[in-house]
Scaffold this active site. Sequence first.
Site, PDB file in Angstrom:
ATOM      1  N   CYS A 158       9.567 100.610  35.937  1.00 59.96           N
ATOM      2  CA  CYS A 158      10.814 101.630  36.045  1.00 59.96           C
ATOM      3  C   CYS A 158      10.340 102.311  34.481  1.00 59.96           C
ATOM      4  O   CYS A 158      11.728 103.412  34.102  1.00 59.96           O
ATOM      5  CB  CYS A 158      11.836 100.606  35.155  1.00 59.96           C
TER       6      CYS A 158
ATOM      7  N   GLU B 100       9.424 102.968  31.906  1.00 57.89           N
ATOM      8  CA  GLU B 100      10.104 102.985  30.088  1.00 57.89           C
ATOM      9  C   GLU B 100       7.980 102.899  29.176  1.00 57.89           C
ATOM     10  O   GLU B 100       8.290 103.106  28.406  1.00 57.89           O
ATOM     11  CB  GLU B 100      10.817 102.024  30.084  1.00 57.89           C
TER      12      GLU B 100
END
Length: 612
Positions: free
Chosen positions: A359, A361
């Site tokens: 993702c 992050e």
Amino acid sequence: MGSFKLSENFIGKYKRRKAPFGFNGLGELVYMRTYSRIKENGKNERWWETVQRVVEGTYSMQMNWIESHQLGWNPWQAQKSAQDMYERIFTMKFLPPGRGLWAMGTPITEKKGLYAALNNCAFVSTKTLREDYAKPFCFLMDASMLGVGVGFDTKGAGEIVVKGVQKDRDEQVYEIPDTREGWVDSLKMLLESYFHGQAPMEFDYSKIRPAGEPISGFGGVSSGHEPLLEVHEEIRKVLEKNAGEPITITTIVDIMNLIGKCVVAGNVRRTAEIVFGDPHSEEYLDLKNYKVNPHRETYGWTSNNSIFAELGMDYTAAAERIVDNGEPGFAWLDNMRKYSRMKNGGDNKDHRVMGGNPCLEQSLESYELCCLVETFPANHDSFEDYAKTLKYAYLYAKTVTLGRTHWSDTNRVMLRNRRIGCSVSGVAQFITNRGLDTLKEWLNDGYDVIQDWDSKYSDWMAVPRSIKTTSVKPSGTVSLLAGATPGLHYPESRFYIRRIRLSKHSELLEPLGKAGYKVEPAFGSEDTTMVVEVPVDVGEGIRTAGELSIWEQFSLAAFLQRHWADNQVSCTVTFDPKTEAEQIAPCLNYYQYHLKGISSVSYTHLTLPTKA
């Protein structure tokens, strides 16, 4: 190994206390389906029991670390601290990651010592294939089978020659044990037979338990040997096609994606993949063009495909591809290495970063794992209260770094970095109710709070300070438990129907039906799976994603990268292909100096939030 226990009198106060699950019962349903483990008596945990297991597991890890290093454990102080953490998890002011809710305090960690299962994400580079050979592929499979999402790159292309098997030699036969290690070893043997030009490998699958039998420890039921047999056969085809030539980008990604497909079919926990490639490689950019690569259509979906974007590059061609199919995503490796929070200027302390998680992050070195924890500022009445929550959110994540993994490469980088990711969710709700300026104050002050606690607790544990501590994850089902919008994202609609898949044999189906929820067979899996519809109200006054321009979404991601995340911000920008397609390249051109990663998807490709 000792076990920490919360006071029985303390726990007794919560046994009849109603848990504040969010979204009209959706949060509780997701919890019961996904994170409530089955106890020895055959019944599912209740929320107070899950929180107890998680907190006791967390403080057991602390206690064993402190006592094994003779650093001085204070039982009274630990009990008080654990009770504070319990209260803040129970009331969903912060939540451990889904991996933590599922695995912390269970035999997975307590007996087997598989602390890797507590981590959300990992990254592995193929750049060292000349020395590693099968290791990056095996690492991805092993981590994925523990529920860890894994990123990888294509830098190993051309590093080795796929020699092919010597078909004139007698076959080697490996009887695969009924273990995770056995599955991974079989992959290693198969790959090395092709990489080193050895005799063909054949496998005996007879020891693998039949489909439907329970998996002790990790939970769930066996898928049988079929997914493993299929991945062996499909990888053989991929390697035969590449035999006699340097390994290609396509071969690397094919193998990784096939492993992902196998794990999703063969394990109780879901995983995810992201691949990073050269922005100038047509071979890489066409991997999800199934007209060019029709053989990949059945497994290409297993990874998000991103590019290592170069500062100053022309984004026009990439933007056109995004309009077509929502990819590629972008990762600016120079920014990932040079910056922590963007507002602090370049510090270059993460110069060894090689990529990120699915993702995006987290900035990560090769073979590095990371634990993320989610905080919900909108669930607090004051910053003073939120600051106390940040202490325990930080402490949970930092404690996870005390657990060794079974990979030496991973232990080396994690013991040095102690990287964690304290995240914020419900950003849309907070901005709606309190405004952007208040959010900025809470983020800046909250970041300082975490740095202060990192200094104190790192000294107490006698470990290095964390190289980075904060991020914004997109969230998955965890934010649903707390009734929070996911990460920085705004909802697609104030009111919507969320569809949840359940086993046809789930004990939840009968009470859901009696309560009036619509329950029906899942399309394509009618014999095994049911779907329940849950109506959701996100809350009054919250703008929807369609009301935010593409520029505002980029700006919000940059705002959080500046004021909160010293790791990264996970953001998928949604855009109207009719009116905003031409704005993608200008947005990327401007915000390349303010972000470390971003992805975009048009409304025509967007999957509305209808299933968990």
